[in-house]
Motif scaffolding. Structure first.
Motif, PDB file in Angstrom:
ATOM      1  N   ALA A 100      -8.890   6.826  -3.472  1.00 57.40           N
ATOM      2  CA  ALA A 100      -8.244   5.885  -2.561  1.00 57.40           C
ATOM      3  C   ALA A 100      -7.957   6.551  -1.223  1.00 57.40           C
ATOM      4  O   ALA A 100      -7.555   7.711  -1.152  1.00 57.40           O
ATOM      5  CB  ALA A 100      -6.944   5.370  -3.185  1.00 57.40           C
ATOM      6  N   ARG A 146      -7.084   5.404   3.284  1.00 61.52           N
ATOM      7  CA  ARG A 146      -6.945   4.373   4.305  1.00 61.52           C
ATOM      8  C   ARG A 146      -8.203   4.430   5.181  1.00 61.52           C
ATOM      9  O   ARG A 146      -8.401   5.369   5.942  1.00 61.52           O
ATOM     10  CB  ARG A 146      -5.692   4.627   5.138  1.00 61.52           C
ATOM     11  CG  ARG A 146      -5.396   3.504   6.151  1.00 61.52           C
ATOM     12  CD  ARG A 146      -4.122   3.797   6.890  1.00 61.52           C
ATOM     13  NE  ARG A 146      -2.995   3.875   5.985  1.00 61.52           N
ATOM     14  CZ  ARG A 146      -2.331   2.824   5.489  1.00 61.52           C
ATOM     15  NH1 ARG A 146      -2.732   1.601   5.813  1.00 61.52           N
ATOM     16  NH2 ARG A 146      -1.316   2.981   4.676  1.00 61.52           N
ATOM     17  N   ASP A 147      -9.091   3.440   5.026  1.00 55.71           N
ATOM     18  CA  ASP A 147     -10.379   3.457   5.718  1.00 55.71           C
ATOM     19  C   ASP A 147     -10.662   2.051   6.198  1.00 55.71           C
ATOM     20  O   ASP A 147     -11.066   1.172   5.422  1.00 55.71           O
ATOM     21  CB  ASP A 147     -11.489   3.938   4.774  1.00 55.71           C
ATOM     22  CG  ASP A 147     -12.848   4.053   5.464  1.00 55.71           C
ATOM     23  OD1 ASP A 147     -13.781   4.517   4.785  1.00 55.71           O
ATOM     24  OD2 ASP A 147     -12.944   3.675   6.651  1.00 55.71           O
ATOM     25  N   PRO A 187     -12.174  -3.094   0.532  1.00 57.19           N
ATOM     26  CA  PRO A 187     -11.404  -2.754  -0.677  1.00 57.19           C
ATOM     27  C   PRO A 187     -12.303  -2.809  -1.898  1.00 57.19           C
ATOM     28  O   PRO A 187     -13.140  -3.699  -2.030  1.00 57.19           O
ATOM     29  CB  PRO A 187     -10.323  -3.834  -0.718  1.00 57.19           C
ATOM     30  CG  PRO A 187     -10.190  -4.307   0.701  1.00 57.19           C
ATOM     31  CD  PRO A 187     -11.563  -4.215   1.274  1.00 57.19           C
ATOM     32  N   GLY A 191     -11.928   4.838   0.339  1.00 56.45           N
ATOM     33  CA  GLY A 191     -11.427   3.594   0.889  1.00 56.45           C
ATOM     34  C   GLY A 191     -10.307   3.057   0.042  1.00 56.45           C
ATOM     35  O   GLY A 191      -9.946   3.632  -0.996  1.00 56.45           O
ATOM     36  N   PRO A 192      -9.729   1.941   0.454  1.00 58.26           N
ATOM     37  CA  PRO A 192      -8.649   1.349  -0.321  1.00 58.26           C
ATOM     38  C   PRO A 192      -9.128   0.947  -1.714  1.00 58.26           C
ATOM     39  O   PRO A 192     -10.291   0.595  -1.908  1.00 58.26           O
ATOM     40  CB  PRO A 192      -8.246   0.125   0.503  1.00 58.26           C
ATOM     41  CG  PRO A 192      -8.732   0.407   1.887  1.00 58.26           C
ATOM     42  CD  PRO A 192      -9.983   1.212   1.702  1.00 58.26           C
ATOM     43  N   ASP A 200       0.242  -2.251  -1.089  1.00 57.66           N
ATOM     44  CA  ASP A 200      -0.060  -3.357  -0.177  1.00 57.66           C
ATOM     45  C   ASP A 200      -0.428  -4.602  -1.000  1.00 57.66           C
ATOM     46  O   ASP A 200      -1.449  -4.589  -1.686  1.00 57.66           O
ATOM     47  CB  ASP A 200      -1.218  -2.974   0.752  1.00 57.66           C
ATOM     48  CG  ASP A 200      -1.527  -4.068   1.789  1.00 57.66           C
ATOM     49  OD1 ASP A 200      -0.640  -4.931   2.007  1.00 57.66           O
ATOM     50  OD2 ASP A 200      -2.630  -4.041   2.358  1.00 57.66           O
ATOM     51  N   THR A 252      -3.182  -3.328  -3.509  1.00 56.28           N
ATOM     52  CA  THR A 252      -4.103  -2.360  -2.916  1.00 56.28           C
ATOM     53  C   THR A 252      -3.387  -1.041  -2.651  1.00 56.28           C
ATOM     54  O   THR A 252      -2.231  -1.021  -2.198  1.00 56.28           O
ATOM     55  CB  THR A 252      -4.685  -2.909  -1.607  1.00 56.28           C
ATOM     56  OG1 THR A 252      -5.423  -4.107  -1.903  1.00 56.28           O
ATOM     57  CG2 THR A 252      -5.609  -1.891  -0.940  1.00 56.28           C
ATOM     58  N   THR A 304      -3.864   2.949  -0.839  1.00 58.87           N
ATOM     59  CA  THR A 304      -4.657   3.629   0.188  1.00 58.87           C
ATOM     60  C   THR A 304      -4.512   5.146   0.128  1.00 58.87           C
ATOM     61  O   THR A 304      -4.831   5.847   1.084  1.00 58.87           O
ATOM     62  CB  THR A 304      -4.233   3.147   1.584  1.00 58.87           C
ATOM     63  OG1 THR A 304      -2.825   3.381   1.749  1.00 58.87           O
ATOM     64  CG2 THR A 304      -4.543   1.666   1.762  1.00 58.87           C
TER      65      THR A 304
END
Length: 473
Positions: A75, A77-78, A83, A100-101, A147, A161, A163
């Motif tokens: 995981a 933050r991209d 997702p 990515g998430p 999230d 989600t 990250t």
């Protein structure tokens, strides 16, 4: 003259002959609230072994989502990445590959007090603080780092989600991480306070064995002393020692039975001691059989019914009448019974006495303190307090010695260990309050420390380092 250390050692050995026994305390909020004084400054009589582990099971340290750490391994933050479904190792999904998430479906919520649940790989289980970690999960992600950063409504389908990856064990309170079942929870000699009672109850125990409180007969003496609130005749004074020493003794776990003797007649004092200590013979005959003896025929103390309903006396503490003058009532009464009287190289509080004496039907330890109020309180700190705490099983009964610098110069007698009243200034320096005289009780009441000036020191300069005891707690 003997030193403070020598006298303390002998008094401690004498008081150590007390065999107070043990008793069992019920540990519950209801019992403690109904009789709070019964739980103050109690000393464990034996080691306490943990009946269960703390925590009893793996539980969540935070409100958040219980997850399998492997599901969030990749995981990140991209913003450029879409997702990814967290299929996890059990569903063949793509979690853990790429960057990515990671989005996971939300499972049923688990709150504190709920039964154990099972966590499926590739899901996120909402858990509240204190909730059991579902079997199959190994980490918790704070709700603030998810999230959306709020839990979905129960009953519907939802996803969440993440990250960032999470390490296994994050925000998991592991079972037994505080104490494991069968380990020593608390050692004998521990003075029980709020956290001790809490951890005993927290492991499921409902009772604990403690040392019975020693019963101290406190006898302030003097033809001149009278009860506060009464009308004084010329030459009489109010009795400060009974109140001061009762207040000093009670917080260290002692039951105090005050019985002042307002007479300088040795026969009167012996009659009081034998009666209070359970003797059959009353030297005063019918006079004031149930009252503290007063040279005017008046007095007050425990009634006979009060005395017989309580534990017998373990230790006699007298105050006053120990010097070398005429009509020293304690010395006159107890020296023929084997109690020794001597001078200790200290100021205030030089005249002291101690020994075993047959009083009534028992041979009891007796500690005799000087009568000036400051001398009595300083003697309590130097000798009686550590002796009683040692008898209760406290491993380190002396007050902690600290160091400070004198705020101003003063003199001290070369042949005596002086204990001066004072305070600690905000800058850490030691300011003396009042002079060295043993009658200055008001200055003692406004002090927070006793400053030690050892034998051999005749002058203390500003800035000289000295040891001190805190006496305000």
């Amino acid at each position: 003259m003997r030193t403070i250390e020598d006298h303390r050692r002998e008094v401690t050995a004498l008081v150590g002959t007390i065999s107070a026994g043990t008793e069992v305390l019920t540990v519950s909020g209801e019992a403690m609230a109904s009789d709070p004084s019964a739980y103050a400054h109690r000393v464990l009589a034996a080691d306490v072994v943990a009946m269960s582990s703390l925590p009893a099971f793996d539980n969540s340290q935070m409100d958040g989502y219980a997850v399998l750490a492997a599901d969030l391994a990749g995981a990140a933050r991209d913003a450029a990445a879409h997702p990814r479904d967290g299929g996890g190792s059990g569903s063949g999904g793509s979690a853990g590959r790429g960057s990515g998430p990671v989005t996971l479906p939300v499972a049923a919520r688990v709150a504190a007090g709920d039964p154990f649940a099972t966590h499926l790989p590739g899901t996120a289980t909402p858990v509240m603080t204190g909730a059991p970690i579902p079997v199959g999960a190994d980490a918790v992600v704070q709700i603030e780092r998810a999230d959306p950063p709020v839990f979905p409504a129960e009953g519907g389908e939802a996803s969440v989600t993440f990250t960032a990856p999470v390490e296994p064990g994050t925000f998991v309170r592991a079972a037994g991480s505080d104490v494991s079942r069968g380990e020593r929870l608390l050692a004998a000699g521990t003075v029980l306070g709020p956290a001790h009672y809490g951890v005993i109850a927290g492991t499921g125990d409902t009772s604990v064995s403690v040392r019975r409180r020693p019963v101290v007969l406190l006898v302030s003496t003097g033809h001149e002393i009278r009860e506060p609130g009464t009308t004084l005749a010329p030459g009489q004074i109010f009795d400060a020692n009974t109140a001061a020493l009762t207040a000093a003794l009670t917080p260290i776990g002692v039951v105090v039975r005050p019985a002042p003797c307002r007479s300088d007649d040795a026969a009167d004092l012996l009659a009081l001691l034998e009666r209070e200590c359970g003797g059959e013979r009353d030297r005063a005959g019918d006079r004031n059989a149930d009252l503290a003896i007063d040279s005017d025929g008046n007095g007050d103390s425990l009634t006979a019914a009060d005395r017989t309903s309580e534990h017998p006396i373990d230790l006699v503490v007298t105050v006053g009448g120990v010097s070398a003058g005429a009509r020293e009532v304690v010395r006159d009464a107890l020296e023929p019974l084997g109690v020794e009287f001597m001078k200790v190289a200290m100021q205030p509080g030089g005249p002291q006495g101690f020994g075993l004496a047959r009083l009534g039907d028992a041979e009891l330890p007796v500690v005799c303190l000087p009568g000036n109020p400051v001398s009595a309180l300083v003697s309590f700190e130097a000798f009686l307090r550590p002796a009683l705490l040692s008898a209760l099983g406290i491993a380190d009964p002396l007050r902690e010695r600290r160091r400070g610098r004198a705020a101003h110069p003063f003199d001290s007698p070369a042949t005596h260990h002086q204990l001066r009243r004072g305070i600690v200034r905000p800058d850490g320096s030691l300011e003396l309050i009042g002079g060295p005289s043993s009658h200055l009780l008001h200055s003692y009441a406004n002090s927070t420390v006793l400053v030690h000036v050892p034998v051999g020191v005749t002058a203390v300069a500003e800035g000289d380092e000295l040891d001190y005891w805190r006496i305000d707690g």
